[in-house]
Design a protein around this motif. Structure first.
Motif, PDB file in Angstrom:
ATOM      1  N   LYS A   3      34.003  -2.800  -5.379  1.00 28.47           N
ATOM      2  CA  LYS A   3      33.361  -3.970  -4.390  1.00 28.47           C
ATOM      3  C   LYS A   3      31.537  -2.618  -3.976  1.00 28.47           C
ATOM      4  N   GLU A   4      31.790  -1.763  -4.136  1.00 33.34           N
ATOM      5  CA  GLU A   4      30.249  -1.024  -3.570  1.00 33.34           C
ATOM      6  C   GLU A   4      29.833  -1.469  -5.417  1.00 33.34           C
ATOM      7  N   THR A   5      30.582  -0.711  -6.068  1.00 33.02           N
ATOM      8  CA  THR A   5      29.614  -0.793  -7.512  1.00 33.02           C
ATOM      9  C   THR A   5      29.250  -2.189  -7.898  1.00 33.02           C
ATOM     10  N   LEU A   9      25.063  -3.702  -7.813  1.00 28.31           N
ATOM     11  CA  LEU A   9      24.139  -3.516  -9.612  1.00 28.31           C
ATOM     12  C   LEU A   9      23.793  -5.092  -9.054  1.00 28.31           C
ATOM     13  N   VAL A  10      24.771  -6.257  -7.816  1.00 25.42           N
ATOM     14  CA  VAL A  10      23.240  -7.111  -7.362  1.00 25.42           C
ATOM     15  C   VAL A  10      22.346  -6.649  -6.878  1.00 25.42           C
ATOM     16  N   GLU A  15      16.014  -6.763  -7.583  1.00 24.26           N
ATOM     17  CA  GLU A  15      14.628  -5.473  -7.245  1.00 24.26           C
ATOM     18  C   GLU A  15      14.159  -5.509  -8.688  1.00 24.26           C
ATOM     19  N   GLU A  16      15.176  -5.923  -9.882  1.00 24.82           N
ATOM     20  CA  GLU A  16      14.518  -6.288 -11.179  1.00 24.82           C
ATOM     21  C   GLU A  16      13.635  -8.068 -10.937  1.00 24.82           C
ATOM     22  N   GLU A 138      26.832 -13.246  -3.840  1.00 24.45           N
ATOM     23  CA  GLU A 138      26.729 -12.199  -4.837  1.00 24.45           C
ATOM     24  C   GLU A 138      27.344 -13.210  -6.202  1.00 24.45           C
ATOM     25  N   LYS A 139      28.425 -13.685  -6.460  1.00 24.09           N
ATOM     26  CA  LYS A 139      28.246 -14.209  -7.692  1.00 24.09           C
ATOM     27  C   LYS A 139      27.201 -14.787  -8.332  1.00 24.09           C
ATOM     28  N   VAL A 140      26.630 -15.371  -8.000  1.00 23.66           N
ATOM     29  CA  VAL A 140      24.978 -15.706  -8.660  1.00 23.66           C
ATOM     30  C   VAL A 140      24.250 -15.019  -9.531  1.00 23.66           C
ATOM     31  N   LEU A 141      24.395 -13.110  -9.121  1.00 23.08           N
ATOM     32  CA  LEU A 141      24.212 -12.518 -10.198  1.00 23.08           C
ATOM     33  C   LEU A 141      25.143 -11.696 -10.892  1.00 23.08           C
ATOM     34  N   ILE A 142      26.144 -11.950 -10.954  1.00 19.25           N
ATOM     35  CA  ILE A 142      27.222 -11.357 -11.880  1.00 19.25           C
ATOM     36  C   ILE A 142      27.497 -12.018 -12.887  1.00 19.25           C
TER      37      ILE A 142
END
Length: 509
Positions: A3-5, A9-10, A15-16, A138-142
């Motif tokens: 979960k932390e990972t 990542l998100v 930030e990018e 968050e799933k949008v960016l994974i």
């Protein structure tokens, strides 16, 4: 730990996006400010301040948009400072670096105007991602499986997540149609033949028909020219005469000349095509007709009656003293319900009931109404619509005619399937001059296998027109090898003879 990972990542992805957006937004706004008249006309109504990630560039975008809406065409230092005070935004202006910030952006990108559409699309995509993130988390960016948000454009992203919602409600759908790509070839051929049968060819115009195949039902054809160069005359000869010859019902909507003036053109066209003769149209205008002229006119009307099988009501002419779009829509729908599936609007201009501050907005929005009337589905009347329009006076110096010649209303091109525009040849394009054109016509080989080019020059003492095709959904356009059509007008016959083809260098002076 996993979960932390995921959260890490998100966070990195966010930030990018923010870092990249700072550059993209600066470049986009810099290009808008570098040429406000052309660039804000294209984008001021398609993006908002809220869609910018960085407040500084949202601020300069909105400041520029407000000045553009007031008709300011150049954002010089004095004008900007005056408007900043007037808008009472001095504090924000100073906080974001005043003119230094925006001038730096302009200086970096002012020579790279071709990239403006790319920057625009990136900003729009970033906005879509942020809105989707608010809805779906968050799933949008994974990335998962075939889903890769970085490789997808904004339409694909919206479609993907919209599909997720649609799947939930799919069981509640009463009826929908699904077709396989593969179909019976005979059925495919039958539909092709049906579609081609709906094409109305231009009258006695082999070369013009080779460009767009004619005028298709459910589509808008735009024909542009400069003032008093013969827009109406050409379309009366090419489109109206085709409706007469093919016994097609036609509604002609005029807002500049009246029905009697329009009839003069058709009389001359019939005399030319059917009898190979004509006479000076000035005698129609001043009423000084010879008895031989009167006999020719009688012959023309008799021939017209034969061509339409005596159905006097086959072609209706409506003169609108006030060109009001809501009235036009009512008129067109009324006659479309009575079988008038062909429509000529001569000339489309800014309607008299404009609801917009800017003229170009009215022009574009009215074209959207005309397209909605024309299209096959969604409440349209399935018409063949030809719209004449006047090119911008500022484009009269343009050697090459493209969408820029439409000036502020160039967004209207989106509603048309075919856009053609023409201009008279320039004096330096004739034979022996420094910019003489190499023209050609195709001549069939004696063995019947293919064609050869037979070259010719423009003959001094004659008038020629060049017909450009900036947009063509039924074939090539000038950007992908479609040559420019050369025609020779003969106004005393209302005739426009196709001479051949040429290519014109893409410069604007």
């Amino acid at each position: 730990m996993a979960k932390e990972t995921t959260k890490s990542l998100v966070k990195k992805q966010v930030e990018e996006i923010n870092k990249s957006a700072e550059i993209t937004e600066a470049y986009f706004v810099g290009l808008l400010w570098s040429d406000p008249f052309n660039n804000f006309s294209e984008y001021s109504d398609t993006i908002t301040q809220d869609e910018f990630i960085h407040d500084v560039w949202g601020f300069y975008f909105e400041l520029g948009r407000r000045m553009y809406d007031e008709g300011i065409k150049k954002f010089d230092d004095i004008t900007v400072h005056t408007k900043v005070k007037e808008y009472n935004i001095i504090d924000d202006f100073e906080k974001y670096g005043k003119m230094i910030t925006i001038e730096d952006a302009v200086n970096i990108v002012k020579e790279n105007v071709d990239n403006i559409e790319h920057y625009y699309e990136v900003i729009k995509k970033n906005y879509v991602i942020r809105q989707l993130f608010l809805l779906f988390g968050e799933k949008v960016l994974i990335n998962k499986g075939k889903y890769d948000w970085k490789k997808m454009n904004r339409e694909q992203l919206a479609m993907y997540w919209n599909d997720k919602v649609n799947q939930i409600n799919l069981e509640n759908v009463n009826r929908y149609e699904v077709e396989n790509l593969y179909t019976d070839p005979e059925e495919f051929i039958r539909k092709l033949e049906e579609d081609s049968a709906d094409m109305l060819p231009f009258y006695n115009s082999i070369l013009l028909n080779s460009i767009s195949q004619g005028v298709a039902r459910g589509h808008v054809f735009m024909w542009g020219g400069f003032g008093n160069t013969g827009k109406s005359s050409i379309m009366s000869d090419k489109f109206v005469m085709s409706c007469i010859a093919n016994k097609e019902k036609l509604l002609i909507v005029l807002n500049e000349e009246d029905a009697q003036s329009f009839r003069q053109k058709i009389v001359l066209s019939i005399l030319n095509h059917e009898y190979g003769t004509g006479f000076d149209r000035k005698r129609m205008v001043n009423g000084q007709l010879k008895e031989s002229d009167k006999e020719l006119i009688r012959k023309a009307f008799q021939k017209m009656r034969e061509m339409i099988d005596g159905v006097d009501s086959q072609i209706k002419i409506i003169f609108m003293e006030k060109y009001v779009m809501k009235d036009l829509e009512k008129i067109v729908r009324f006659w479309a319900n009575r079988g008038y599936i062909n429509l000529l609007i001569d000339t489309h201009k800014v309607s008299d009931d404009s609801q917009y501050d800017q003229r170009w907005q009215t022009f574009v929005e009215d074209m959207k109404t005309i397209y909605r009337l024309t299209r096959k589905n969604a409440g349209g009347c399935n018409l063949r619509t030809v719209v004449t329009f006047q090119l911008a006076d500022s484009a009269i110096k343009n050697r090459y005619l493209g969408f820029d010649a439409m000036a502020e209303g160039r967004g209207a091109k989106n509603e048309a399937s075919v856009v053609m525009m023409f201009r008279p040849c320039w004096s330096d394009e004739y034979e022996g001059e420094k910019r003489e054109l190499d023209c050609y016509k195709l001549k069939k080989r004696s063995d019947g296998k293919g064609y050869d080019k037979e070259f010719f020059k423009l003959e001094k003492g004659k008038t020629y027109y060049l017909v450009f095709t900036p947009k063509n959904r039924f074939g090539s356009n000038n950007e992908n090898a479609q040559p420019v059509l050369v025609i020779e007008p003969a106004f005393h016959r209302n005739a426009f003879y196709e001479k051949g083809w040429t290519f014109v260098a893409k410069d604007y002076n």
